[in-house]
Design a protein around this motif. Structure first.
Motif, PDB file in Angstrom:
ATOM      1  N   LYS A  26       0.816  -1.217   0.000  1.00  8.78           N
ATOM      2  CA  LYS A  26       0.000   0.000   0.000  1.00  8.78           C
ATOM      3  C   LYS A  26       0.843   1.257   0.000  1.00  8.78           C
ATOM      4  O   LYS A  26       0.324   2.364   0.133  1.00  8.78           O
ATOM      5  N   GLU A  27       2.156   1.089  -0.125  1.00 10.52           N
ATOM      6  CA  GLU A  27       3.043   2.242  -0.222  1.00 10.52           C
ATOM      7  C   GLU A  27       3.964   2.050  -1.417  1.00 10.52           C
ATOM      8  O   GLU A  27       4.187   0.923  -1.863  1.00 10.52           O
ATOM      9  N   PRO A  28       4.497   3.154  -1.955  1.00  9.16           N
ATOM     10  CA  PRO A  28       5.391   3.031  -3.115  1.00  9.16           C
ATOM     11  C   PRO A  28       6.716   2.392  -2.713  1.00  9.16           C
ATOM     12  O   PRO A  28       7.091   2.388  -1.536  1.00  9.16           O
ATOM     13  N   GLN A  29       7.407   1.841  -3.697  1.00  9.06           N
ATOM     14  CA  GLN A  29       8.725   1.287  -3.434  1.00  9.06           C
ATOM     15  C   GLN A  29       9.569   1.302  -4.700  1.00  9.06           C
ATOM     16  O   GLN A  29       9.054   1.280  -5.810  1.00  9.06           O
ATOM     17  N   ASP A  30      10.866   1.396  -4.496  1.00  8.26           N
ATOM     18  CA  ASP A  30      11.829   1.302  -5.592  1.00  8.26           C
ATOM     19  C   ASP A  30      12.306  -0.145  -5.694  1.00  8.26           C
ATOM     20  O   ASP A  30      12.652  -0.763  -4.683  1.00  8.26           O
ATOM     21  N   VAL A  31      12.327  -0.655  -6.905  1.00 12.00           N
ATOM     22  CA  VAL A  31      12.704  -2.045  -7.141  1.00 12.00           C
ATOM     23  C   VAL A  31      13.915  -2.071  -8.065  1.00 12.00           C
ATOM     24  O   VAL A  31      13.929  -1.427  -9.114  1.00 12.00           O
ATOM     25  N   GLY A  32      14.935  -2.816  -7.645  1.00 12.05           N
ATOM     26  CA  GLY A  32      16.116  -3.018  -8.481  1.00 12.05           C
ATOM     27  C   GLY A  32      16.066  -4.395  -9.130  1.00 12.05           C
ATOM     28  O   GLY A  32      15.876  -5.406  -8.453  1.00 12.05           O
ATOM     29  N   LEU A  33      16.212  -4.437 -10.445  1.00 11.02           N
ATOM     30  CA  LEU A  33      16.195  -5.697 -11.200  1.00 11.02           C
ATOM     31  C   LEU A  33      17.597  -6.008 -11.688  1.00 11.02           C
ATOM     32  O   LEU A  33      18.311  -5.124 -12.165  1.00 11.02           O
ATOM     33  N   GLU A  34      17.976  -7.284 -11.579  1.00 10.75           N
ATOM     34  CA  GLU A  34      19.300  -7.697 -12.038  1.00 10.75           C
ATOM     35  C   GLU A  34      19.184  -8.951 -12.890  1.00 10.75           C
ATOM     36  O   GLU A  34      18.577  -9.952 -12.491  1.00 10.75           O
ATOM     37  N   LEU A  35      19.783  -8.893 -14.069  1.00  8.69           N
ATOM     38  CA  LEU A  35      19.807 -10.017 -14.990  1.00  8.69           C
ATOM     39  C   LEU A  35      21.056 -10.849 -14.735  1.00  8.69           C
ATOM     40  O   LEU A  35      22.173 -10.331 -14.785  1.00  8.69           O
ATOM     41  N   ALA A  36      20.867 -12.137 -14.432  1.00 11.64           N
ATOM     42  CA  ALA A  36      22.005 -13.015 -14.180  1.00 11.64           C
ATOM     43  C   ALA A  36      22.796 -13.218 -15.472  1.00 11.64           C
ATOM     44  O   ALA A  36      22.214 -13.423 -16.541  1.00 11.64           O
ATOM     45  N   ALA A  37      24.106 -13.145 -15.363  1.00 10.14           N
ATOM     46  CA  ALA A  37      24.962 -13.307 -16.541  1.00 10.14           C
ATOM     47  C   ALA A  37      24.878 -14.734 -17.071  1.00 10.14           C
ATOM     48  O   ALA A  37      24.656 -15.687 -16.319  1.00 10.14           O
ATOM     49  N   GLY A  38      25.044 -14.875 -18.365  1.00 10.74           N
ATOM     50  CA  GLY A  38      25.051 -16.190 -19.002  1.00 10.74           C
ATOM     51  C   GLY A  38      25.993 -16.173 -20.183  1.00 10.74           C
ATOM     52  O   GLY A  38      26.198 -15.128 -20.806  1.00 10.74           O
ATOM     53  N   ASN A  39      26.562 -17.341 -20.499  1.00 10.55           N
ATOM     54  CA  ASN A  39      27.507 -17.392 -21.618  1.00 10.55           C
ATOM     55  C   ASN A  39      26.799 -17.583 -22.958  1.00 10.55           C
ATOM     56  O   ASN A  39      27.451 -17.658 -23.994  1.00 10.55           O
ATOM     57  N   TRP A  40      25.457 -17.673 -22.940  1.00  9.38           N
ATOM     58  CA  TRP A  40      24.733 -17.907 -24.181  1.00  9.38           C
ATOM     59  C   TRP A  40      24.127 -16.627 -24.763  1.00  9.38           C
ATOM     60  O   TRP A  40      23.540 -16.652 -25.846  1.00  9.38           O
ATOM     61  N   PHE A  41      24.262 -15.513 -24.066  1.00 11.54           N
ATOM     62  CA  PHE A  41      23.740 -14.245 -24.572  1.00 11.54           C
ATOM     63  C   PHE A  41      24.611 -13.097 -24.080  1.00 11.54           C
ATOM     64  O   PHE A  41      25.425 -13.252 -23.164  1.00 11.54           O
ATOM     65  N   GLU A  42      24.425 -11.949 -24.702  1.00 12.84           N
ATOM     66  CA  GLU A  42      25.051 -10.721 -24.209  1.00 12.84           C
ATOM     67  C   GLU A  42      23.977  -9.652 -24.124  1.00 12.84           C
ATOM     68  O   GLU A  42      23.020  -9.652 -24.896  1.00 12.84           O
ATOM     69  N   SER A  43      24.140  -8.771 -23.145  1.00 10.08           N
ATOM     70  CA  SER A  43      23.167  -7.710 -22.937  1.00 10.08           C
ATOM     71  C   SER A  43      23.887  -6.432 -22.523  1.00 10.08           C
ATOM     72  O   SER A  43      24.786  -6.486 -21.672  1.00 10.08           O
ATOM     73  N   PRO A  44      23.519  -5.293 -23.107  1.00 12.24           N
ATOM     74  CA  PRO A  44      24.143  -4.033 -22.699  1.00 12.24           C
ATOM     75  C   PRO A  44      23.659  -3.561 -21.331  1.00 12.24           C
ATOM     76  O   PRO A  44      24.234  -2.658 -20.742  1.00 12.24           O
ATOM     77  N   THR A  45      22.579  -4.174 -20.844  1.00  9.87           N
ATOM     78  CA  THR A  45      21.985  -3.750 -19.574  1.00  9.87           C
ATOM     79  C   THR A  45      21.837  -4.943 -18.642  1.00  9.87           C
ATOM     80  O   THR A  45      21.125  -5.892 -18.955  1.00  9.87           O
ATOM     81  N   GLN A  46      22.533  -4.916 -17.524  1.00 11.48           N
ATOM     82  CA  GLN A  46      22.429  -5.983 -16.533  1.00 11.48           C
ATOM     83  C   GLN A  46      21.508  -5.593 -15.374  1.00 11.48           C
ATOM     84  O   GLN A  46      20.984  -6.454 -14.688  1.00 11.48           O
ATOM     85  N   ARG A  47      21.345  -4.274 -15.153  1.00  5.58           N
ATOM     86  CA  ARG A  47      20.541  -3.809 -14.012  1.00  5.58           C
ATOM     87  C   ARG A  47      19.569  -2.716 -14.469  1.00  5.58           C
ATOM     88  O   ARG A  47      19.916  -1.857 -15.279  1.00  5.58           O
ATOM     89  N   LEU A  48      18.367  -2.771 -13.914  1.00  6.68           N
ATOM     90  CA  LEU A  48      17.340  -1.757 -14.175  1.00  6.68           C
ATOM     91  C   LEU A  48      16.675  -1.397 -12.856  1.00  6.68           C
ATOM     92  O   LEU A  48      16.660  -2.197 -11.914  1.00  6.68           O
ATOM     93  N   ARG A  49      16.110  -0.195 -12.790  1.00  6.54           N
ATOM     94  CA  ARG A  49      15.400   0.240 -11.582  1.00  6.54           C
ATOM     95  C   ARG A  49      14.006   0.724 -11.953  1.00  6.54           C
ATOM     96  O   ARG A  49      13.788   1.304 -13.021  1.00  6.54           O
ATOM     97  N   LEU A  50      13.075   0.448 -11.040  1.00  5.00           N
ATOM     98  CA  LEU A  50      11.683   0.840 -11.236  1.00  5.00           C
ATOM     99  C   LEU A  50      11.174   1.537  -9.991  1.00  5.00           C
ATOM    100  O   LEU A  50      11.531   1.166  -8.867  1.00  5.00           O
ATOM    101  N   HIS A  51      10.333   2.548 -10.199  1.00  7.80           N
ATOM    102  CA  HIS A  51       9.618   3.147  -9.072  1.00  7.80           C
ATOM    103  C   HIS A  51       8.153   2.766  -9.219  1.00  7.80           C
ATOM    104  O   HIS A  51       7.487   3.143 -10.193  1.00  7.80           O
ATOM    105  N   LEU A  52       7.653   1.990  -8.276  1.00  5.57           N
ATOM    106  CA  LEU A  52       6.274   1.509  -8.328  1.00  5.57           C
ATOM    107  C   LEU A  52       5.435   2.188  -7.257  1.00  5.57           C
ATOM    108  O   LEU A  52       5.816   2.217  -6.084  1.00  5.57           O
ATOM    109  N   GLY A  53       4.292   2.711  -7.678  1.00  6.34           N
ATOM    110  CA  GLY A  53       3.359   3.269  -6.722  1.00  6.34           C
ATOM    111  C   GLY A  53       2.570   2.167  -6.031  1.00  6.34           C
ATOM    112  O   GLY A  53       2.728   0.984  -6.346  1.00  6.34           O
ATOM    113  N   PRO A  54       1.734   2.499  -5.076  1.00  2.87           N
ATOM    114  CA  PRO A  54       0.922   1.486  -4.392  1.00  2.87           C
ATOM    115  C   PRO A  54       0.049   0.702  -5.381  1.00  2.87           C
ATOM    116  O   PRO A  54      -0.622   1.291  -6.223  1.00  2.87           O
TER     117      PRO A  54
END
Length: 198
Positions: A26-54
């Motif tokens: 019932k309150e907002p929160q900041d969420v940090g997302l992290e993509l686990a590394a793998g040898n089968w793909f490459e990604s320019p972004t490993q971490r993202l952040r979100l601000h979620l309201g209630p």
């Protein structure tokens, strides 16, 4: 958190994998997302952040480029203000190029030897080997019984001609202990007649 992965990917694909986050608080929160590394793909972004309201739901995407064929795992973790979550899914990466198959059948007695050549230009990790043993010819026939299931359609005659074999095969596989949850689900989906005029 939830992942929206395709059924499969092809070698060399460049896609964005959507990740959906749900804030049940019932309150907002900041969420940090992290993509686990793998040898089968490459990604320019490993971490993202979100601000979620209630009670808010948002989606973000991790861009990836597929580097290796085979079966792989895709894992994302999320850390919120007071709780965390993680999700991991299996994804099949199919190779590109020309498909080559080699099949041989034989009756197994004392020993069985078979030799074949794998081309040097083979796409790495694209090869697979399947070996099946049947105690009798009848066992081989029974394995293909699930392909008999058909969805009923049309008038009474057409519906009966498809439903009756379904019931016979289902009953036989149940008595033989070969009825799996997948077959039950397939039978249930093929038991609803399609609407059609006579």
């Amino acid at each position: 958190m939830d992942l929206d992965l395709p059924v499969s990917l092809s070698l060399g694909d460049q896609v964005s994998v959507p990740v959906t986050c749900y804030n049940y608080l019932k309150e907002p929160q900041d969420v940090g997302l992290e993509l686990a590394a793998g040898n089968w793909f490459e990604s320019p972004t490993q971490r993202l952040r979100l601000h979620l309201g209630p009670n808010e739901v948002q989606s973000v995407s991790f861009p990836i480029k597929v580097l290796r064929a085979g079966s792989h795992s895709f894992r994302v973790t999320a850390q919120g203000a007071s709780v965390a979550d993680a999700i991991e899914r299996e994804i099949r990466v199919v190779p590109t190029g020309e498909r080559m198959e080699y099949t041989t059948n034989s009756v197994l007695r004392d020993a069985f030897v078979e030799t074949w050549t794998i081309p040097p230009e083979l796409i790495p990790e694209s090869q697979s080997l399947w070996v099946k043993f049947y105690p009798s010819r009848f066992s081989e026939v029974v394995e293909g019984l699930d392909s008999v299931f058909r969805a009923p359609y049309g008038c009474f005659e057409q519906t009966s001609s498809t439903t009756y074999p379904n019931v016979l095969v289902l009953d036989y596989m149940k008595r033989m202990g070969r009825l799996t949850p997948r077959l039950k689900l397939r039978h249930a989906s093929s038991s609803t007649p399609a609407t059609s005029g006579c």
